[in-house]
Scaffold this motif. Structure first.
Motif, PDB file in Angstrom:
ATOM      1  N   ASN A  39       9.024  -5.663   2.229  1.00 50.68           N
ATOM      2  CA  ASN A  39       9.470  -6.264   3.492  1.00 50.68           C
ATOM      3  C   ASN A  39       9.939  -7.704   3.324  1.00 50.68           C
ATOM      4  OD1 ASN A  39       8.908  -4.665   6.251  1.00 50.68           O
ATOM      5  ND2 ASN A  39       7.471  -3.945   4.690  1.00 50.68           N
ATOM      6  N   GLY A  40       9.403  -8.400   2.335  1.00 51.77           N
ATOM      7  CA  GLY A  40       9.794  -9.785   2.133  1.00 51.77           C
ATOM      8  C   GLY A  40      10.837 -10.001   1.054  1.00 51.77           C
ATOM      9  N   ALA A  41      11.411  -8.920   0.535  1.00 57.05           N
ATOM     10  CA  ALA A  41      12.284  -9.011  -0.640  1.00 57.05           C
ATOM     11  C   ALA A  41      13.569  -9.777  -0.380  1.00 57.05           C
ATOM     12  CB  ALA A  41      12.609  -7.618  -1.155  1.00 57.05           C
ATOM     13  N   ALA A  42      14.175  -9.607   0.791  1.00 55.65           N
ATOM     14  CA  ALA A  42      15.438 -10.296   1.128  1.00 55.65           C
ATOM     15  C   ALA A  42      16.491 -10.103   0.034  1.00 55.65           C
ATOM     16  CB  ALA A  42      15.180 -11.781   1.363  1.00 55.65           C
ATOM     17  N   GLY A  43      16.613  -8.864  -0.430  1.00 60.87           N
ATOM     18  CA  GLY A  43      17.625  -8.546  -1.426  1.00 60.87           C
ATOM     19  C   GLY A  43      17.200  -8.733  -2.863  1.00 60.87           C
ATOM     20  N   ARG A  44      16.002  -9.291  -3.096  1.00 59.18           N
ATOM     21  CA  ARG A  44      15.537  -9.495  -4.466  1.00 59.18           C
ATOM     22  C   ARG A  44      14.955  -8.202  -5.042  1.00 59.18           C
ATOM     23  NH1 ARG A  44      12.026 -14.782  -2.873  1.00 59.18           N
ATOM     24  NH2 ARG A  44      11.682 -13.413  -1.059  1.00 59.18           N
ATOM     25  N   ASP A  45      14.968  -8.100  -6.352  1.00 62.39           N
ATOM     26  CA  ASP A  45      14.369  -6.950  -7.016  1.00 62.39           C
ATOM     27  C   ASP A  45      12.859  -6.984  -6.814  1.00 62.39           C
ATOM     28  OD1 ASP A  45      16.816  -6.077  -7.954  1.00 62.39           O
ATOM     29  OD2 ASP A  45      16.642  -7.145  -9.861  1.00 62.39           O
ATOM     30  N   ILE A  46      12.296  -5.831  -6.486  1.00 67.11           N
ATOM     31  CA  ILE A  46      10.867  -5.747  -6.206  1.00 67.11           C
ATOM     32  C   ILE A  46      10.110  -5.500  -7.506  1.00 67.11           C
ATOM     33  CG2 ILE A  46       9.086  -4.487  -4.948  1.00 67.11           C
ATOM     34  CD1 ILE A  46      11.441  -3.747  -2.975  1.00 67.11           C
ATOM     35  N   PRO A  47       9.175  -6.374  -7.855  1.00 63.24           N
ATOM     36  CA  PRO A  47       8.462  -6.206  -9.124  1.00 63.24           C
ATOM     37  C   PRO A  47       7.521  -5.010  -9.107  1.00 63.24           C
ATOM     38  CG  PRO A  47       7.568  -8.052  -7.896  1.00 63.24           C
ATOM     39  CD  PRO A  47       8.787  -7.599  -7.152  1.00 63.24           C
ATOM     40  N   GLU A  48       7.314  -4.457 -10.255  1.00 69.56           N
ATOM     41  CA  GLU A  48       6.336  -3.385 -10.445  1.00 69.56           C
ATOM     42  C   GLU A  48       4.938  -3.997 -10.454  1.00 69.56           C
ATOM     43  OE1 GLU A  48       4.836  -0.506 -14.113  1.00 69.56           O
ATOM     44  OE2 GLU A  48       6.771  -1.543 -14.224  1.00 69.56           O
ATOM     45  N   LEU A  49       3.950  -3.275  -9.930  1.00 69.32           N
ATOM     46  CA  LEU A  49       2.566  -3.720  -9.964  1.00 69.32           C
ATOM     47  C   LEU A  49       1.856  -3.011 -11.116  1.00 69.32           C
ATOM     48  CD1 LEU A  49       1.704  -3.664  -6.138  1.00 69.32           C
ATOM     49  CD2 LEU A  49       2.565  -5.572  -7.519  1.00 69.32           C
ATOM     50  N   ARG A  50       1.221  -3.783 -11.984  1.00 70.45           N
ATOM     51  CA  ARG A  50       0.566  -3.216 -13.160  1.00 70.45           C
ATOM     52  C   ARG A  50      -0.899  -3.633 -13.179  1.00 70.45           C
ATOM     53  NH1 ARG A  50       3.107  -5.114 -18.594  1.00 70.45           N
ATOM     54  NH2 ARG A  50       2.198  -7.100 -17.911  1.00 70.45           N
ATOM     55  N   GLU A  51      -1.787  -2.657 -13.247  1.00 67.84           N
ATOM     56  CA  GLU A  51      -3.222  -2.928 -13.338  1.00 67.84           C
ATOM     57  C   GLU A  51      -3.567  -3.362 -14.758  1.00 67.84           C
ATOM     58  OE1 GLU A  51      -5.037   0.682 -12.095  1.00 67.84           O
ATOM     59  OE2 GLU A  51      -4.710   0.312  -9.958  1.00 67.84           O
ATOM     60  N   THR A  52      -4.326  -4.458 -14.868  1.00 63.42           N
ATOM     61  CA  THR A  52      -4.649  -4.983 -16.197  1.00 63.42           C
ATOM     62  C   THR A  52      -6.110  -4.726 -16.563  1.00 63.42           C
ATOM     63  OG1 THR A  52      -5.000  -7.170 -15.197  1.00 63.42           O
ATOM     64  CG2 THR A  52      -2.829  -6.713 -16.168  1.00 63.42           C
ATOM     65  N   SER A  53      -7.033  -5.408 -15.918  1.00 69.53           N
ATOM     66  CA  SER A  53      -8.441  -5.238 -16.285  1.00 69.53           C
ATOM     67  C   SER A  53      -9.329  -5.462 -15.077  1.00 69.53           C
ATOM     68  CB  SER A  53      -8.825  -6.225 -17.401  1.00 69.53           C
ATOM     69  OG  SER A  53      -8.639  -7.557 -16.966  1.00 69.53           O
TER      70      SER A  53
END
Length: 293
Positions: free
Chosen positions: A51-65
């Protein structure tokens, strides 16, 4: 540099498009048996980014630890192993990190349901005041802000490092109750019914203090903070935020808020650890006690 050149440089800087976030944002892995809660926060974060992207590429969410809240504060400011973390707020945490000050559950987590042993149900039926509650010992998580809130109200609390250990402590009678978030107690007990058949959720007793879980990012990560904040604001404006809560498995079972707990008995205590400008009477972001009537 002349004043004219400085102003021109500033105008050119402001005219530049917003920088893109990294293609991947690191988030914590869930604790064991916390997948439903993890999904709630992760999907809400993803919707805010969309919703807040305003045309920007949406990053992937990656679980770390998996990490406890104390370590997460340090790691967020390092910016290497984690970029976003969700946790209960306090003045100290908002000084150390950049909080997105929109409660991710509209403050519902500050309404605490009691997980107790079934054989102590009548004892908790008799609890009618803070004075009654002071006789009993609560279990809470290590580094959780709830510990300071409850101790400031002269309630007795013992801390446990691992979520599963909190349930084990109640079963073993090393503490009397585990005050869990309004929507957390029932699904977590259902998930653990075979492991802890002795435990139940008390149906009418609620402990309330103004409290919020926020998304947090590193202190200097202002671009990401504004992106998430703008996305959540758009969701609220369109009614998507509340709709999300009413439909997600973590929270859907408590709606409508006034459907159960009759007669309900709520014990209110203050939260002096919230920043002074936290406007928890603002119904745009926070549920109000009247919503439960």
């Amino acid at each position: 540099m002349t004043v004219q050149r400085f102003c021109l440089a500033l105008l050119l800087l402001l005219a530049l498009p917003a920088l893109a976030l990294p293609p991947v944002l690191n988030i914590p892995k869930p604790q064991p048996d916390s997948q439903v809660a993890q999904d709630y926060y992760t999907q809400l974060l993803r919707l805010a980014l969309v919703n807040g992207a305003a045309g920007r590429d949406i990053p992937e969410l990656r679980e770390t630890s998996v990490m406890e809240q104390g370590r997460a504060i340090y790691e967020l400011n390092r910016g290497t192993s984690i970029d976003v973390y969700w946790m209960g707020t306090s003045t100290e945490r908002e000084q150390k990190l950049r909080a997105i000050r929109i409660p991710v559950d509209r403050g519902l987590i500050g309404y605490r349901r009691f997980i107790i042993r079934a054989d102590r149900h009548r004892e908790f039926d008799a609890v009618k005041s803070g004075a009654d509650l002071k006789r009993l010992l609560a279990c809470q998580g290590l580094d959780w802000p709830d510990v300071d809130i409850m101790r400031a109200a002269a309630l007795r609390v013992t801390e446990v490092a691992v979520l599963e250990g909190l349930y084990q402590q109640v079963v073993a009678k090393r503490c009397d109750y585990f005050p869990r978030g309004y929507y957390e107690a029932l699904p977590e007990l259902t998930q653990r019914k075979n492991s802890y058949p002795e435990l139940i959720e008390h149906k009418t007793l609620v402990l309330h203090y103004p409290f919020a879980v926020y998304f947090f990012v590193g202190r200097d990560n202002e671009e990401l903070a504004q992106w998430i904040e703008q996305g959540l604001e758009k969701m609220i404006e369109k009614g998507e935020f509340l709709a999300y809560m009413k439909n997600h498995p973590l929270t859907s079972h408590v709606f409508p808020l006034n459907k159960t707990l009759a007669p309900r008995h709520t014990i209110h205590i203050p939260n002096s650890f919230l920043p002074a400008d936290t406007n928890y009477s603002n119904s745009r972001y926070w549920f109000q006690p009247s919503d439960f009537e």
